[in-house]
Design a protein around this motif. Structure first.
Motif, PDB file in Angstrom:
ATOM      1  N   PRO A 275      20.622   8.756  39.659  1.00 46.22           N
ATOM      2  CA  PRO A 275      21.451   8.060  40.638  1.00 46.22           C
ATOM      3  C   PRO A 275      21.476   6.556  40.398  1.00 46.22           C
ATOM      4  O   PRO A 275      20.452   5.972  40.021  1.00 46.22           O
ATOM      5  N   ASP A 276      22.630   5.954  40.634  1.00 44.96           N
ATOM      6  CA  ASP A 276      22.788   4.506  40.546  1.00 44.96           C
ATOM      7  C   ASP A 276      22.262   3.949  39.229  1.00 44.96           C
ATOM      8  O   ASP A 276      21.542   2.962  39.203  1.00 44.96           O
ATOM      9  N   LEU A 296      19.756   0.643  39.344  1.00 41.10           N
ATOM     10  CA  LEU A 296      19.827  -0.230  40.510  1.00 41.10           C
ATOM     11  C   LEU A 296      18.524  -0.205  41.301  1.00 41.10           C
ATOM     12  O   LEU A 296      17.911   0.864  41.460  1.00 41.10           O
ATOM     13  N   TYR A 297      18.132  -1.375  41.803  1.00 42.08           N
ATOM     14  CA  TYR A 297      16.946  -1.561  42.670  1.00 42.08           C
ATOM     15  C   TYR A 297      15.619  -1.344  41.944  1.00 42.08           C
ATOM     16  O   TYR A 297      14.583  -1.214  42.596  1.00 42.08           O
ATOM     17  N   GLY A 378       9.876   1.552  47.564  1.00 40.74           N
ATOM     18  CA  GLY A 378      10.483   1.808  48.869  1.00 40.74           C
ATOM     19  C   GLY A 378      11.987   1.587  48.895  1.00 40.74           C
ATOM     20  O   GLY A 378      12.541   1.165  49.905  1.00 40.74           O
ATOM     21  N   VAL A 379      12.649   1.849  47.772  1.00 40.67           N
ATOM     22  CA  VAL A 379      14.091   1.606  47.725  1.00 40.67           C
ATOM     23  C   VAL A 379      14.884   2.909  47.602  1.00 40.67           C
ATOM     24  O   VAL A 379      16.091   2.882  47.362  1.00 40.67           O
ATOM     25  N   GLY A 381      17.179   5.818  48.326  1.00 47.07           N
ATOM     26  CA  GLY A 381      18.252   6.055  49.281  1.00 47.07           C
ATOM     27  C   GLY A 381      18.988   4.805  49.736  1.00 47.07           C
ATOM     28  O   GLY A 381      19.845   4.873  50.609  1.00 47.07           O
ATOM     29  N   LEU A 382      18.658   3.670  49.137  1.00 49.13           N
ATOM     30  CA  LEU A 382      19.353   2.443  49.544  1.00 49.13           C
ATOM     31  C   LEU A 382      20.830   2.506  49.209  1.00 49.13           C
ATOM     32  O   LEU A 382      21.177   2.965  48.127  1.00 49.13           O
TER      33      LEU A 382
ATOM     34  N   PRO B  42      14.297  -7.304  41.174  1.00 50.52           N
ATOM     35  CA  PRO B  42      15.571  -6.944  41.830  1.00 50.52           C
ATOM     36  C   PRO B  42      15.571  -7.197  43.340  1.00 50.52           C
ATOM     37  O   PRO B  42      16.440  -6.693  44.045  1.00 50.52           O
ATOM     38  N   ILE B  46      17.974  -5.789  46.459  1.00 49.39           N
ATOM     39  CA  ILE B  46      17.398  -4.801  47.382  1.00 49.39           C
ATOM     40  C   ILE B  46      17.570  -5.272  48.826  1.00 49.39           C
ATOM     41  O   ILE B  46      18.004  -4.509  49.712  1.00 49.39           O
ATOM     42  N   ARG B  50      19.774  -3.503  51.737  1.00 46.49           N
ATOM     43  CA  ARG B  50      19.123  -3.107  52.980  1.00 46.49           C
ATOM     44  C   ARG B  50      19.850  -3.728  54.184  1.00 46.49           C
ATOM     45  O   ARG B  50      20.097  -3.051  55.190  1.00 46.49           O
ATOM     46  N   MET B  80      29.279  -1.667  41.553  1.00 40.39           N
ATOM     47  CA  MET B  80      28.745  -0.296  41.599  1.00 40.39           C
ATOM     48  C   MET B  80      28.880   0.304  42.991  1.00 40.39           C
ATOM     49  O   MET B  80      28.965   1.526  43.144  1.00 40.39           O
ATOM     50  N   GLY B 109      23.108   7.880  46.263  1.00 37.08           N
ATOM     51  CA  GLY B 109      22.346   8.952  45.631  1.00 37.08           C
ATOM     52  C   GLY B 109      21.051   9.203  46.389  1.00 37.08           C
ATOM     53  O   GLY B 109      20.710   8.450  47.292  1.00 37.08           O
TER      54      GLY B 109
END
Lengths: 382, 110
Positions: A275-276, A296-297, A378-379, A381-382, B42, B46, B50, B80, B109
């Protein structure tokens, strides 16, 4: 071992290097028997490298590193053209030996006399040929530099079209093939060519090819060493080991590339399912052995560390993994995510027999590793 | 770290075309400022994700960042995620990145 950008040595190169410590230790310019033998070995090495590149031995100089050879290649064109101008054209994804030096020249020259035109690339890292054409026609531009393919993202450059545009304005094209020699077909569209023994399983050794007829003169030439392109004669064992690796690698290159391309395709497919996650670089018109993706993240240092603990040596273009804390200028120029970046440079099969097993294991570990890094941060599902 | 702000006037005065959103939450915060100065990649992205996720009414976010990677990664995140990168302004010691948030969040996702 999935980060083969700088080694390890081809096993035959290693043997040759060790043997050459006995046979080729002498200074090739000495006139006693050992010196003459060293000279013969150096000449032979140069012939082997020239032959595989389709050039004459006299066009080939051996320098300490690829980056040195690249800087020297540009310097020689600039110096020879100094009465016409001092401007450099380069794509935005060129090696820092081109861009950093070019920016420094632009900053220190008076009244912008030595400009650097950084030509943008598209999202896969391919140079914008329209912009390239506009850059080479600017007055005062005298040298252009373009990679055959980018070593971070694998995308090949349109050398033929770029050189044609250069030729219209009488500008020699310096092609940086440091990532591609021994992996991809050797480029033919160049005026000056630069390589590094490491890309074909050899030791670090810069190769500088200046085609006959190209106006080239090193500003610091002090002696007729290496065709006037360097100030010390190469260490013969290094040249011999590089030539041996070159011969070995060329003999298996085509099949090795087909196999590497299939392995890279598996990594690309697996990464695309995370994902991502963006798989970066051209999907087809690319080096066979390089693959890059960004998640990502994800912290680049954390993901490299997580793969390391899982037994995989991988590289990254993310800022936190670089000494300068700047992200890869290549990823930045492409406009792709710079964090969470992972880069694989597959070793040659001869260097790492069983690399396919390594790739299979990596493909299995890919998604869980990225998931674990995200979970820890802890990221999810962001 | 995030400081969502609500303008005093009740109307949605944003220049982006999100007014036709069927989000009827009249308490929606439409603009927000995210202070990500001093954070390294990142983390700015993030925190941005959030903030947008936690505040569905936000239509525009200004991210203050000192991390050089944010200059590349905030536009990449927008692309994205289907949001709009509205540009950056150099504020001396930091950069202010403006992000136009698409009204409905695209699916994420797992």
């Amino acid at each position: 071992m999935l980060d083969a950008a700088s080694g390890p040595l081809h096993p035959r190169a290693r043997e040759t290097l060790l043997a050459a410590l006995e046979a080729g230790w002498a200074d090739p310019v000495r006139l006693y028997a050992e010196g003459r033998q060293a000279r013969a070995l150096l000449d032979r090495s140069r012939e082997v490298i020239a032959d595989g590149l389709g050039v004459r031995p006299g066009e080939v100089s051996l320098l300490p590193s690829g980056a040195t050879a690249l800087a020297r290649g540009i310097d020689g064109v600039l110096h020879a053209a100094r009465r016409r101008g001092a401007g450099t054209v380069a794509s935005a994804v060129e090696h820092s030996a081109v861009l950093v030096a070019g920016r420094a020249r632009a900053l220190t020259s008076t009244a912008g006399a030595s400009p650097l035109a950084e030509v943008p690339v598209d999202a896969v890292g391919r140079v914008d040929l329209d912009a390239w054409g506009r850059a080479v026609e600017r007055p005062g531009m005298v040298v252009a530099a373009l990679q055959s393919a980018n070593g971070e993202v694998g995308t090949r450059q349109p050398l033929g079209a770029a050189r044609e545009l250069c030729r219209l304005h009488g500008i020699p094209l310096v092609v940086d093939a440091m990532a591609s020699l021994g992996r991809d077909e050797a480029p033919a569209d160049f005026d000056v060519l630069v390589g590094d023994g490491r890309s074909w399983g050899g030791p670090p050794l810069g190769v500088l090819v200046v085609r006959e007829g190209v106006r080239w003169h090193w500003s610091g030439a002090i002696a007729d060493v290496e065709q006037g392109r360097h100030d010390v004669t190469p260490w013969v064992p290094l040249a011999l080991a590089a030539a041996e690796a070159w011969q070995q690698t060329l003999a298996t290159r085509a099949q090795d590339a087909v196999d590497a391309r299939a392995l890279v395709a598996r990594v690309r497919a697996a990464a695309a399912l995370v994902p991502d996650t963006e798989v970066v670089g051209d999907a087809d018109d690319r080096l066979p052995h390089v693959v890059t993706f960004s998640s990502l993240y994800v912290d680049g240092e954390a993901v490299v560390d997580a793969f390391d603990r899982a037994g995989f040596a991988v590289a990254s273009g993310s800022a936190c993994t670089s000494s300068t804390l700047e992200p890869s200028h290549v990823l930045a120029a492409m406009g792709v995510l710079t964090h969470g970046n992972v880069r694989l440079v597959l070793p040659l099969e001869a260097v790492r027999p069983g690399r396919a097993d390594d790739v299979t294991a990596f493909v299995e570990a890919l998604a869980p590793t990225v998931r674990a890094v995200r979970s820890r941060a802890g990221v999810t599902g962001l | 770290m995030s400081r969502p702000t609500r303008p005093d006037d009740s109307g949605n005065a944003d220049s982006n075309d999100s007014n036709d959103s069927n989000d009827s939450n009249t308490d929606a915060v439409v603009e927000a400022v995210l202070d990500a100065r001093g954070l390294r990649c990142p983390l700015p992205v993030i925190r941005l994700a959030r903030l947008v996720g936690d505040n569905p009414g936000v239509r525009e976010v200004t991210v203050l960042a000192t991390d050089p990677a944010a200059t590349h990664d905030i536009p990449a995140w927008c692309r994205m995620r289907g949001h709009l990168y509205l540009g950056a302004q150099d504020c001396g010691g930091h950069t202010a990145h403006r992000v136009g948030v698409r009204p409905t969040r695209p699916a994420t996702g797992p």
